[in-house]
Each structure stands twice: as structure tokens, then as C-alpha cells.
Design a protein around this motif. Structure first.
Motif, PDB file in Angstrom:
ATOM      1  N   SER A   1       1.043  -1.249  -0.122  1.00 54.87           N
ATOM      2  CA  SER A   1       0.023   0.043   0.008  1.00 54.87           C
ATOM      3  C   SER A   1       0.766   1.055   0.098  1.00 54.87           C
ATOM      4  O   SER A   1       1.974   0.921   0.284  1.00 54.87           O
ATOM      5  CB  SER A   1      -1.113   0.099   1.456  1.00 54.87           C
ATOM      6  N   LYS A   2       0.184   1.914  -0.294  1.00 46.63           N
ATOM      7  CA  LYS A   2       0.976   3.625  -0.476  1.00 46.63           C
ATOM      8  C   LYS A   2      -0.217   4.448  -0.231  1.00 46.63           C
ATOM      9  O   LYS A   2      -1.014   4.348  -0.720  1.00 46.63           O
ATOM     10  CB  LYS A   2       1.088   3.879  -1.444  1.00 46.63           C
ATOM     11  N   LEU A   3       0.078   6.018  -0.094  1.00 47.59           N
ATOM     12  CA  LEU A   3      -0.593   7.441   0.397  1.00 47.59           C
ATOM     13  C   LEU A   3       0.206   8.501  -0.341  1.00 47.59           C
ATOM     14  O   LEU A   3       0.759   8.724  -0.474  1.00 47.59           O
ATOM     15  CB  LEU A   3      -0.107   7.766   1.805  1.00 47.59           C
ATOM     16  N   ASP A   4      -0.815   8.948  -1.652  1.00 51.32           N
ATOM     17  CA  ASP A   4      -0.356   9.376  -2.322  1.00 51.32           C
ATOM     18  C   ASP A   4      -1.349  11.552  -1.846  1.00 51.32           C
ATOM     19  O   ASP A   4      -2.136  10.613  -1.655  1.00 51.32           O
ATOM     20  CB  ASP A   4      -0.934   8.898  -3.829  1.00 51.32           C
ATOM     21  N   ILE A   5      -0.239  12.032  -1.621  1.00 53.12           N
ATOM     22  CA  ILE A   5      -0.892  13.178  -0.788  1.00 53.12           C
ATOM     23  C   ILE A   5      -0.811  14.701  -1.903  1.00 53.12           C
ATOM     24  O   ILE A   5       0.349  14.624  -2.032  1.00 53.12           O
ATOM     25  CB  ILE A   5      -0.269  13.869   0.191  1.00 53.12           C
ATOM     26  N   ASN A   6      -1.779  15.306  -3.104  1.00 54.22           N
ATOM     27  CA  ASN A   6      -1.020  16.251  -3.484  1.00 54.22           C
ATOM     28  C   ASN A   6      -1.571  17.649  -2.648  1.00 54.22           C
ATOM     29  O   ASN A   6      -2.741  17.825  -2.603  1.00 54.22           O
ATOM     30  CB  ASN A   6      -1.667  16.083  -4.909  1.00 54.22           C
ATOM     31  N   LEU A   7      -1.109  18.643  -2.422  1.00 51.84           N
ATOM     32  CA  LEU A   7      -1.110  20.200  -1.632  1.00 51.84           C
ATOM     33  C   LEU A   7      -0.876  21.008  -2.840  1.00 51.84           C
ATOM     34  O   LEU A   7      -0.683  22.142  -2.350  1.00 51.84           O
ATOM     35  CB  LEU A   7      -0.821  20.365  -0.419  1.00 51.84           C
ATOM     36  N   GLU A   8      -0.425  20.299  -4.243  1.00 53.73           N
ATOM     37  CA  GLU A   8       0.056  21.916  -4.183  1.00 53.73           C
ATOM     38  C   GLU A   8      -0.428  23.011  -4.976  1.00 53.73           C
ATOM     39  O   GLU A   8      -2.017  22.859  -5.114  1.00 53.73           O
ATOM     40  CB  GLU A   8       0.217  20.866  -6.290  1.00 53.73           C
TER      41      GLU A   8
ATOM     42  N   VAL B   1       8.354  11.694   6.315  1.00 52.83           N
ATOM     43  CA  VAL B   1       7.188  11.255   5.637  1.00 52.83           C
ATOM     44  C   VAL B   1       7.378   9.865   5.509  1.00 52.83           C
ATOM     45  O   VAL B   1       8.755   9.934   4.757  1.00 52.83           O
ATOM     46  CB  VAL B   1       7.557  11.878   4.238  1.00 52.83           C
ATOM     47  N   PRO B   2       6.933   9.024   5.455  1.00 50.57           N
ATOM     48  CA  PRO B   2       7.752   7.777   5.182  1.00 50.57           C
ATOM     49  C   PRO B   2       7.698   7.632   3.635  1.00 50.57           C
ATOM     50  O   PRO B   2       7.164   8.479   3.008  1.00 50.57           O
ATOM     51  CB  PRO B   2       5.857   6.726   5.672  1.00 50.57           C
ATOM     52  N   SER B   3       8.610   6.332   3.642  1.00 50.36           N
ATOM     53  CA  SER B   3       9.013   5.644   1.924  1.00 50.36           C
ATOM     54  C   SER B   3       7.671   5.481   1.416  1.00 50.36           C
ATOM     55  O   SER B   3       8.066   5.458   0.017  1.00 50.36           O
ATOM     56  CB  SER B   3       9.446   4.640   1.906  1.00 50.36           C
ATOM     57  N   ASN B   4       6.453   4.804   1.613  1.00 50.78           N
ATOM     58  CA  ASN B   4       5.570   5.232   0.922  1.00 50.78           C
ATOM     59  C   ASN B   4       4.828   5.981   1.121  1.00 50.78           C
ATOM     60  O   ASN B   4       2.982   5.784   1.006  1.00 50.78           O
ATOM     61  CB  ASN B   4       4.576   3.211   1.721  1.00 50.78           C
ATOM     62  N   VAL B   5       4.756   7.034   1.580  1.00 49.78           N
ATOM     63  CA  VAL B   5       4.296   8.568   1.032  1.00 49.78           C
ATOM     64  C   VAL B   5       4.299   9.049   0.307  1.00 49.78           C
ATOM     65  O   VAL B   5       5.630   9.219   0.346  1.00 49.78           O
ATOM     66  CB  VAL B   5       4.029   8.620   2.636  1.00 49.78           C
ATOM     67  N   THR B   6       3.692   9.459  -0.804  1.00 45.91           N
ATOM     68  CA  THR B   6       4.782  10.640  -1.467  1.00 45.91           C
ATOM     69  C   THR B   6       3.716  11.936  -1.401  1.00 45.91           C
ATOM     70  O   THR B   6       1.983  11.987  -1.490  1.00 45.91           O
ATOM     71  CB  THR B   6       4.078   9.701  -3.576  1.00 45.91           C
ATOM     72  N   LEU B   7       3.900  12.480  -1.354  1.00 43.82           N
ATOM     73  CA  LEU B   7       3.328  14.049  -1.189  1.00 43.82           C
ATOM     74  C   LEU B   7       4.230  15.016  -1.570  1.00 43.82           C
ATOM     75  O   LEU B   7       5.214  15.206  -2.166  1.00 43.82           O
ATOM     76  CB  LEU B   7       4.816  14.556   0.433  1.00 43.82           C
ATOM     77  N   LYS B   8       3.124  16.160  -2.019  1.00 37.66           N
ATOM     78  CA  LYS B   8       3.623  17.095  -3.513  1.00 37.66           C
ATOM     79  C   LYS B   8       3.326  18.505  -2.457  1.00 37.66           C
ATOM     80  O   LYS B   8       2.197  18.708  -2.121  1.00 37.66           O
ATOM     81  CB  LYS B   8       2.459  16.996  -4.614  1.00 37.66           C
ATOM     82  N   LEU B   9       3.866  19.585  -2.675  1.00 37.95           N
ATOM     83  CA  LEU B   9       3.966  20.850  -2.059  1.00 37.95           C
ATOM     84  C   LEU B   9       4.158  21.860  -2.617  1.00 37.95           C
ATOM     85  O   LEU B   9       4.279  23.042  -2.474  1.00 37.95           O
ATOM     86  CB  LEU B   9       4.272  20.722  -0.416  1.00 37.95           C
ATOM     87  N   SER B  10       4.516  21.787  -4.054  1.00 42.38           N
ATOM     88  CA  SER B  10       5.035  22.569  -4.904  1.00 42.38           C
ATOM     89  C   SER B  10       4.243  23.608  -4.952  1.00 42.38           C
ATOM     90  O   SER B  10       2.918  23.658  -5.327  1.00 42.38           O
ATOM     91  CB  SER B  10       5.544  22.474  -6.662  1.00 42.38           C
ATOM     92  N   GLY B  11       4.402  24.857  -5.398  1.00 43.58           N
ATOM     93  CA  GLY B  11       4.018  26.424  -5.679  1.00 43.58           C
ATOM     94  C   GLY B  11       3.077  26.222  -4.557  1.00 43.58           C
ATOM     95  O   GLY B  11       2.089  27.419  -4.836  1.00 43.58           O
ATOM     96  N   ASN B  12       3.682  26.186  -3.189  1.00 43.18           N
ATOM     97  CA  ASN B  12       2.749  26.877  -1.776  1.00 43.18           C
ATOM     98  C   ASN B  12       3.919  27.980  -1.708  1.00 43.18           C
ATOM     99  O   ASN B  12       4.975  27.881  -1.707  1.00 43.18           O
ATOM    100  CB  ASN B  12       2.623  25.731  -1.377  1.00 43.18           C
ATOM    101  N   PRO B  13       3.654  28.937  -0.990  1.00 42.98           N
ATOM    102  CA  PRO B  13       4.994  29.432  -0.302  1.00 42.98           C
ATOM    103  C   PRO B  13       6.140  29.070   0.799  1.00 42.98           C
ATOM    104  O   PRO B  13       6.689  29.193   0.608  1.00 42.98           O
ATOM    105  CB  PRO B  13       3.901  30.694   0.962  1.00 42.98           C
ATOM    106  N   VAL B  14       4.912  27.572   1.489  1.00 44.41           N
ATOM    107  CA  VAL B  14       6.137  26.458   1.972  1.00 44.41           C
ATOM    108  C   VAL B  14       7.213  26.331   0.796  1.00 44.41           C
ATOM    109  O   VAL B  14       8.445  26.247   1.780  1.00 44.41           O
ATOM    110  CB  VAL B  14       5.594  25.736   2.954  1.00 44.41           C
ATOM    111  N   CYS B  15       7.299  26.264   0.251  1.00 44.27           N
ATOM    112  CA  CYS B  15       8.425  25.679  -0.892  1.00 44.27           C
ATOM    113  C   CYS B  15       9.222  26.855  -0.912  1.00 44.27           C
ATOM    114  O   CYS B  15      10.610  26.272  -1.536  1.00 44.27           O
ATOM    115  CB  CYS B  15       8.037  25.570  -2.234  1.00 44.27           C
TER     116      CYS B  15
END
Length: 961
Positions: free
Chosen positions: A358-365, A378-392
Motif C-alpha cells: 500500500s501507498k498514500l499519494d498526497i497532492n497539496l500543490e 514522511v514515510p517511504s510509502n507516502v508521496t507528498l507534493k507541495l510545489s506552488g506553495n509559499p512553504v517551498c
């Protein structure tokens, strides 16, 4: 004929043979003229020929010719049945799947009034749908997907009283959806996606009582979303993506569709806010992306089983709710391209039940997120996307660069494949080069080869984002309609397509213990299950498409019709018809003979009567087990109007006998999974088993083609009912232990005190019933077997070699692999029940196996995170000991499991620690005991990851399956 040959009949042997010969001769003479010529109804022959004239068959796949009869000579795709009332064969199914046919559908199809399935899937048919199809009142499935059909839908199709499946997707059908479709009282499936429908969805269809799937995505529908759709009591999938409901919103009434599993309204030009969907407790998949929805994301609690939340490309604002971290089955969370602000939660994945697949895909771009809450680990089986946010771009945030890379837009379709099993180093030539033989990939530890039969399918509307974690559950789903073992089905490939829909190719292998090749009847049986869509429905996988059959090698001719040059062979249906006709003729002659002999027969056999045949074929008459008449049970159940349950065997009714006893009556349905053998086994077993933890058999009925078993009534139903929230009050630990102990004592009695001992073979929560005092009683002995004796030394359990039977999720894995049944097989199944009691989970749910899930949680020190939270406050040490016992019972290898005597003793020890009186009178579940039904766990010690000490409560290590 049996009347003439019976030993009690007062005729000499020679006379009997003469009478038999006379009957057969006269019958053949009588019926011979009826065998000549056509046996298919003449009107239907003409209709089929008219259909043939309107079709184009460039590859000569149709063998339809006027020279031969359609049913008797096996015309391509023509399936028939014999109608004894008129003496003709009638077309029941027209299966013309993927034959490269073009041309148009003939209006004469309407003359096939007995037809139940009309299948032109995946051809190149053009033109419109003839209104005459609306005259086929017997029609059950209308399957026209994947053609080039155009024009509007005729209103006449809305008056098909028996239509179940409306499958018209991937055509060019235009115009509105007829309001007459509100008359389709039997319809369950509207599969009409990828067409050119326009106008308003008729609100009138909200009156349809059985409609489950509404798939109208990728059309040109407009207007508003009818609130009336919420009135459909069985709606589970509503998929309307890529239509244009401009300026309208999602009706608040959709929050009342309590059976809704999937709501997909992507790119529908919707406005307004998202309704409160917290009441949709079965919701697995939510896609509201690419709209103009505003407001904050719902903060109320969503379904605990939800897998997919896609809210991207809207105008949602506010912060990301903390409740997303309480979704253990989540696979996809897409909130990108909104106006969300505040912090990026660092705990969304905290409670996800990860497995190796199992995996978890989180897109907050592309939001307005400015910082991170807590430590971003972030665990290895979690994909986190943050591009396009001020935090980056913030200098204060470190170590987030890996999550700030860009990604492509467009429809978010999963990119995944199935990992091929690693075979042993098998000899390269062990499988025959010719004949389509290959290694059985589901037996990676054995070099076994066989010839597979292939089936291409596509999941039309799955409620998952990733498939590999659900592979085992998918096999259970497929095999629920096919009598094969798990290893005989292999998912060879998967491919996600736009929709998203999941295309896959399945391989079915013969039972290698019997043969390396299916016979023709087995291939036909598998093909029929898919072509007739008889596999039961699934919330997780939704409806499926049949794409093709791959019948290579030894199967290349199994699905093809054949016509003999000499004038055509008779189909099985025709032969059956002729045989039935002959029997009818024989009946006329026999009636005359029997009238002549009736008087002598009555004189010599007065003690025999028709009712004698109704008595069961058991070898003993046991006191206390009553043989009921059918009329007795009909009266007891008010003409069978008091149904309280249903299973594979049939329906269960509550009844009151003439002496005032309240009973449960299990009535076998015709063609049930059990049949005579299990029926008589149940009577034989229960008639001689007497224990307070075994359900009592009151009686039986075996007459008028009816088989019924009468049991003592158990007012609190089954343990499965109790654990699946049919009771509103929580179930405390004391009562759970009381139930576990009662069931264990019943099984111990079977193993050690019954004479001879018995292996139950189907221990599960459904077969543990509860009386008014919550005393557990084991039931359903239909597949039980007498236990073997121990070997000569006495310290190794003997076994029975037998075919595997039982319920998926409860079957002993060693028994499944070796076909060796032992008493420890019951121990394994009971261990699964214990795990259900302590966690509230099901044995197999959403692709996850309860043993593997519990073992993973225990090894990671998170055991208490999977305890059933409705249990109320509990002593940690007692729960730990109960969990330890459950896992020991569920060990893969027989030798590692305790005996039933050890199980009972340990449960008695655990129960006495909690409450010395638990074994006699537990407290029933009541809401007053637990207040708000929440548990305060406080600080918990993490459990060791290895060990086998039962007394200390250390959790044993179990190899995940």
C-alpha cells in the motif's frame, strides 16, 4: 420405469422387460416424426435470419445458414432452452461478443420474446436501437457497449419489466434520457457513459427501487443535479464526470444516500459548497475536482473506509482539516489547485494501515500553505507534493525540497503494475512448448505447469486508487461466482485507463491435482459466469466489463459452434427437448399400464405411500428430532413471511410451532450450495451432539422438493451481526470473552467428547449464534467431518486428506495448501474469530488480511491502535493476553497452534482475571455502561516484536500471507 422394475412389483422378470421394450418402442415411434426438421420456434428462426441479413460479417464468424436449425445446430452465439409447454426450443441468449460485426440491429429482434440476454458487445454496429426491442419483455441484460450506435434512445425501452442491466456505453447515442426509464422497476445498472446524451437527467428516475449504479459520465448532460436521486434506496455509485451542470450545486439531499459508495462529479461546472457527507458511512471514493466549489473542506468525520478524496481544482479555502489523519484506508488525497492556507499537516499518514503493497499519494500543490505543523517525517510509502506553495520558498523551512518538485496536470490516473511472482529455477522445458502451457504463477514454490484460459475484464468504476493491496480481495470477488481455488486464478496484468477504469487480464488454471487442461464444460462454465454477469456485486470493485476471452491451445475450439456436414448436430438443449418429449410420450403409455396394474399394486404395497419419500435418508431415528410436515412449517412462519436472515444455503425464518416453541427455520433454496449431502450431514451430526454451546436441532422437513432444518431460536443473532453494528450498543470486553469462551467450549466438545470426534470445518462469526443470555452456540455442521485418530505414537495429529471447504479468510492456510484437514484447522478459524472480537475488523476487507494487519501492528508496537474502540475501557494486560492467544491460534503452521484444551484453559484464566463470574453471567451490551463509547488509552507500553510466551502475553511473530 422404476415402478415397473421395482422388486415389490408382482410381475415376472421377463414380463417386465417386455413391458419396458414395448414402452420404448411405442415412444420412439410416437416421437420420431417430431425429431425431423426444425425444433426452434419458426417465428424466431425468421427473426434470426432477418437479423443476419442486416449484419455484415467480413471475417465469416457467423455460421448462420438457412440449411440448419439455429438451436439444434449451434448457430454462433445462439443459446436456447426447451419450452415443454409448446414443444419448441426458444432463443434465450444472443451472445455475439467481439466478432467484428458491422451493419445495423434489425427490428425483428423484437420477435425474440423469450430472449433474456442480448449481447453485441465490442463490434462495429451502426444505426439506431430499434424500438421493437422494447417488446422483449423477458429481456434481462441489454449489452451494446463498444459499438457506433447513434440516434436517440426509443421510449419503448422504458417498458421492459425485467431489465436488470442497461449497458450502452462507448457509443454515439444522442438526445435526452427518456422519462419512460422511470418505469424500469427491475433495473439495477445504468451504464451509459461515453455517449452524447443531452438535456436534463430525468428526476423521475429517483423512483427506481433497485437502481444501484448510475454511470453517465462523459456525456453532454446539462440542467441541474436532481435532488430526487437521493430517493433511490439502493444507489451505490453515482458517476457523472465531464458533464455541464453550470451554475448549480450539489444537492444537500445527496448526504442522505446512505448506501452510496462512490460519488464522482469531476468537471461538471458545479458551484456552491460541499454538503456534509459525514452520514455516508459506506463512502469509499469521493471526486469533486475541476469544479468551482467554494467554502471550507468538510470537517465532519468521513467514512473510516474511504480510500480516495479528490477535491483539486476548485476554490476551496481555509485550512486542511485534522480529521484526514483518522482515515486508515486512505490511498489518495488530492487538494491541489485551491486557496487553502495555514500549515501543512505532518500527521495525515499517522493512522494509515500500511502494508508492503500500500501507498498514500498526497497532492497539496498550488495552494497558500505557508509552514509545516510539527516535524515533517514522511514515510517511504507516502508521496507528498507541495510545489506552488509559499512553504517551498520559505527560508525557515528545511528539508522540504524533495516535496517541492513540479508535476504534470490532467486527469490523475494511477501508474502502477503488478509485481510478477518470482518462480523457482525451474527447468526451461518442463512445460510443453506447444499447447499454450505455462508455469502456474500462483504456485511460485512449485514447478507446475498447465494450460490457462484467459479472460479480459475492465472494472468500470472501482472505489480504490491503488489495486495491489486489494489483490487477494479481488480474487475472493472473482471466485465468489466460480468454483475454483485461489491459486487457480492469476491477475496477469493491470492498466489504469481514463475514468479512471482498471483494465486487467485474468488467467484461470486447471486444478493441477486433477489435470493440466480444463475440459470443454469447465471452460464454458467460466465463460458463462463472465458473459452473464453472475458474479455478485462488490462495493470496492464495482461493476465490470467483459472485454474478451483468450482460448488458445487446447481451448481454441471450446467456445466455437460446430455444424456437421451431414445436416447439423443437435445441441444439448435440443437433445434434452427430445428426451423430454420421449418421456412425455412414455408417460402416456405408462399411464395406461399403471391404471391396469394399480389395483394389484395397492394390494401388495399398501404400506408404501408418496409421503414415505419425504422422510430423510438418515440411518437412524433419534428421539427429540422431529420430522415436520411442510404444512407445519408453512403455518409456523405465516407462509414464510417472517424472514430473519439469508445465506448461501437459503433463507432463514422465525417461526412458532404448534406447541408454542419459537424456532429458526433454514429453508434451502433450489440449487443451493449445500444440497443433500450437507443436509443429511447436519441432521446426522446434530442429532447426536448435545452441549450447551452447540445449537440444538429441533427437527427437519424433507418433502415436496423442500429441505428445511428447524433449530432453537437464537434471539441475539450471530456474532457477525453483533460485530457489524447491527446492535446499537457497544460490546464490552467481558461479553466478548464470554462469547469466545462459550464458542471454544463447544468446539472442545466436538474435538474431545463427541463420539466419534468431529472437525467442524467452517468456524466463523456467522456460525456462532447468541442466545438471550449472550451464550455462544456453534452452528452449521453441513460440511463437518469425523476427526481422524492420532498416529501410533500419539503425539502427532493425524489428518484427513480432503478437498478444501470453508469460508475465505477463515480457512487454515496449511489445510488450503496441503488439503490435510486436522483439528488444528478449527483452531485457526477460531483464532480469526478471536481477532474479530478484539479488533472489530473483518477477516478480509478492502484487500487486507486481519492476521497480517494485527501482526504488523503488534510488531510495530501499535497493538492498541487496532483495538475495537467501541469496546469501552479495558485492562491492557487482559487485552494483550487475549490478543496473544488469538495470534497463536492463527499461526500459519499447525504445530505452532495450541490445542482446543489449551485454548479453553487460557480463556478461563483470562476471564477469571477480569471477572470471576464471567463464565456464567456476563453483562449484556448496554449503552449506559460506556457513555460516549470512547476509550482513553493513556500511555501504553510498546510490545516486544518477537516471542512465544503465552502466559506473559508476548505477541508471537507470524509470517504475513
Amino acid at each position: 420405469m422404476s415402478f415397473l422394475t421395482a422388486s415389490r412389483f408382482p410381475l415376472m422378470r421377463g414380463q417386465r422387460f417386455m413391458l419396458v421394450g414395448l414402452c420404448v418402442t411405442l415412444c420412439l415411434c410416437w416421437c420420431a416424426p417430431n425429431v425431423q426438421g426444425q425444433v426452434t420456434d419458426a417465428q424466431e428462426v425468421s427473426a434470426l435470419l432477418a437479423v443476419r441479413d442486416r449484419l455484415k460479417d467480413p471475417y465469416k464468424n457467423l455460421n448462420w445458414t438457412r440449411k440448419f436449425d439455429p438451436c439444434a445446430a449451434n448457430w454462433t452465439g445462439v443459446k436456447c432452452y426447451w419450452n415443454a409447454s409448446d414443444g419448441y426450443l426458444h432463443v434465450e441468449e444472443l451472445r455475439l461478443l467481439r466478432l467484428n460485426l458491422s451493419g445495423e440491429l434489425a427490428p425483428e429482434l423484437g420477435l425474440l420474446t423469450h430472449m433474456r440476454i442480448l449481447d453485441f458487445l465490442w463490434n462495429n454496429i451502426t444505426g439506431s436501437i430499434p424500438k421493437e426491442i422494447g417488446k422483449i419483455t423477458a429481456l434481462f441484460h441489454l449489452l451494446l457497449s463498444g459499438n457506433q450506435i447513434s440516434g436517440p434512445l426509443p421510449d419503448e425501452l422504458g417498458f421492459l419489466p425485467n431489465l436488470n442491466k442497461f449497458q450502452l456505453d462507448l457509443n454515439m447515442i444522442s438526445g435526452p434520457i427518456p422519462k419512460s426509464f422511470a418505469n424500469l422497476a427491475s433495473v439495477q445498472h445504468f451504464h451509459m457513459n461515453n455517449n452524447r446524451f443531452t438535456g436534463q437527467i430525468p428526476p423521475e428516475i429517483g423512483t427506481l427501487p433497485l437502481l444501484k449504479h448510475v454511470l453517465l459520465d462523459n456525456n453532454q448532460l446539462s440542467g441541474y443535479l436532481p435532488p430526487e436521486l437521493a430517493l433511490m434506496p439502493n444507489l451505490t455509485i453515482l458517476q457523472l464526470d465531464n458533464n455541464n451542470f453550470a451554475g448549480t450545486g450539489i444537492p444537500d439531499s445527496y448526504a442522505n444516500i446512505t448506501k452510496l459508495v462512490k460519488l464522482s462529479l469531476r468537471n461538471c461546472s458545479l458551484q456552491g459548497t460541499i454538503p456534509d457527507l459525514s452520514s455516508l458511512r459506506r463512502l469509499l471514493y469521493l471526486d469533486l475536482s475541476v469544479n468551482r466549489l467554494t467554502g471550507k473542506i468538510m470537517t465532519n468525520r468521513l467514512s473510516q473506509n474511504i480510500t480516495t478524496i479528490i477535491l483539486s481544482h476548485n476554490e476551496l479555502n481555509g485550512s486542511i482539516p485534522s480529521n484526514f489523519s483518522a482515515l486508515p484506508r486512505l490511498q489518495k488525497l488530492a487538494l491541489n489547485n485551491n486557496l487553502l492556507s495555514g500549515s501543512v499537516p505532518s500527521d495525515i499518514w499517522e493512522n494509515v494501515l500500511f502494508t508492503s503493497e500500500s501507498k498514500l499519494d498526497i497532492n497539496l500543490e498550488h495552494n497558500l500553505l505557508s509552514d509545516i505543523s510539527g516535524t515533517l517525517n514522511v514515510p517511504s510509502n507516502v508521496t507528498l507534493k507541495l510545489s506552488g506553495n509559499p512553504v517551498c520558498t520559505s527560508a525557515n523551512q528545511r528539508n522540504i525540497a524533495p516535496f517541492c518538485g513540479g508535476s504534470n496536470g490532467g486527469e490523475d490516473i494511477p501508474d502502477e503494475s503488478l509485481e510478477k511472482p518470482a518462480l523457482l529455477s525451474c527447468p526451461s522445458q518442463i512445460c510443453p512448448i506447444q499447447g499454450n502451457f505455462e508455469y502456474i504463477p500462483t504456485l511460485p514454490d512449485q514447478c507446475r505447469c498447465a494450460a490457462p484460459f484467459g479472460v479480459g475484464v475492465r472494472l468500470r468504476s472501482p472505489s480504490i486508487y491503488q489495486f495491489p493491496p486489494y489483490l487477494d480481495l479481488f480474487k475472493d470477488f472473482i471466485l465468489s461466482g466460480i468454483s475454483l481455488y485461489h491459486y487457480q486464478v492469476h491477475v496477469d496484468s493491470i492498466e489504469w485507463e481514463s475514468g479512471p477504469r482498471l483494465r486487467m487480464f485474468l488467467l484461470f488454471f486447471p486444478d493441477y491435482n486433477k489435470s493440466t487442461v480444463f475440459d470443454a464444460s469447465e471452460v464454458q462454465a467460466i465463460a458463462n459466469v463472465f458473459a452473464r454477469f453472475t458474479i455478485p456485486g462488490s462495493d470496492v470493485f464495482g461493476p465490470y466489463d467483459l472485454l474478451n476471452f483468450t482460448a488458445k491451445g487446447p481451448y481454441s475450439n471450446f467456445l466455437l459452434p460446430s455444424i456437421n456436414n451431414g445436416g447439423g448436430g443437435l445441441s444439448k438443449g435440443a437433445l434434452v427437448g427430445i428426451v423430454l418429449g420421449s418421456i412425455s410420450c412414455a408417460g402416456v403409455i405408462l399411464a395406461c399400464l399403471l391404471l391396469f396394474l394399480q389395483k394389484r399394486r395397492q394390494q401388495t404395497n399398501s404400506k408404501y405411500s408418496v409421503k414415505d419419500k419425504s422422510f430423510p435418508k438418515v440411518s437412524m431415528k433419534v428421539e427429540g428430532v422431529k420430522a415436520f410436515d411442510f404444512e407445519d412449517l408453512e403455518m409456523a412462519t405465516n407462509n414464510f413471511r417472517t424472514q430473519i436472515g439469508q445465506g448461501g444455503y437459503g433463507k432463514v425464518y422465525k417461526g412458532t410451532t404448534t406447541d408454542g416453541a419459537v424456532v429458526a427455520i433454514k429453508r434451502a433454496q433450489q440449487g443451493s450450495l449445500q444440497g443433500d449431502k450437507e443436509f443429511y450431514t447436519e441432521i446426522e451430526m446434530l442429532s447426536r451432539l448435545h452441549h450447551r454451546n452447540l445449537v440444538s436441532l429441533v427437527g427437519y422437513c424433507d418433502e415436496k422438493d423442500e429441505q428445511m432444518l428447524v433449530y432453537e431460536f437464537m434471539p441475539n443473532g450471530s456474532l457477525h451481526d453483533l460485530l457489524t453494528a447491527k446492535y446499537t450498543a457497544p460490546l464490552n470486553l467481558e461479553t466478548r470473552l464470554h462469547i469466545a469462551l462459550g464458542a471454544s467450549r463447544g468446539i472442545l466438545y466436538l474435538h474431545t467428547e463427541a463420539d466419534p470426534p468431529i472437525i467442524h470445518r467452517d468456524i466463523k462469526a456467522n456460525n456462532i449464534l447468541l442466545d438471550s443470555k449472550w451464550t455462544a452456540k456453534v452452528s452449521d455442521f453441513g460440511i463437518s467431518r469425523l476427526a481422524p485418530v492420532s498416529d501410533a505414537i500419539g503425539d502427532t495429529a493425524a489428518h484427513i486428506s480432503t478437498n478444501v471447504k470453508g469460508t475465505p479468510g477463515y480457512v487454515d492456510p496449511e489445510y488450503f495448501l496441503t488439503h490435510k484437514l486436522t483439528e488444528k484447522s478449527d483452531v485457526y478459524s477460531l483464532g480469526i474469530v478471536f481477532l474479530e472480537l478484539v479488533t472489530g475488523m473483518q477477516p478480509i476487507a478492502h484487500g487486507r488480511n486481519i492476521v497480517r494487519e494485527v501482526n504488523t501492528a503488534c510488531q510495530s508496537g501499535m497493538m492498541f491502535s487496532i483495538i475495537d474502540r467501541t469496546m469501552g475501557p479495558f485492562p491492557e494486560d487482559i487485552v494483550k493476553k487475549f490478543m496473544t492467544l488469538a495470534l497463536r491460534c492463527s499461526m500459519d503452521e499447525t504445530k505452532d497452534r495450541p490445542s482446543m484444551l489449551e485454548v479453553v484453559r487460557e480463556l478461563e484464566n483470562i476471564s477469571s482475571m477480569l471477572n470471576p463470574s464471567i463464565s456464567t453471567s456476563p453483562s449484556p451490551p448496554t449503552s449506559s455502561l460506556y457513555g460516549d463509547r470512547t476509550t482513553s488509552y493513556g500511555t501504553m507500553d510498546l510490545l516486544p516484536r518477537t516471542g512465544t510466551d503465552l502466559v506473559s502475553g508476548v505477541i508471537p511473530t507470524i509470517n504475513p500471507r
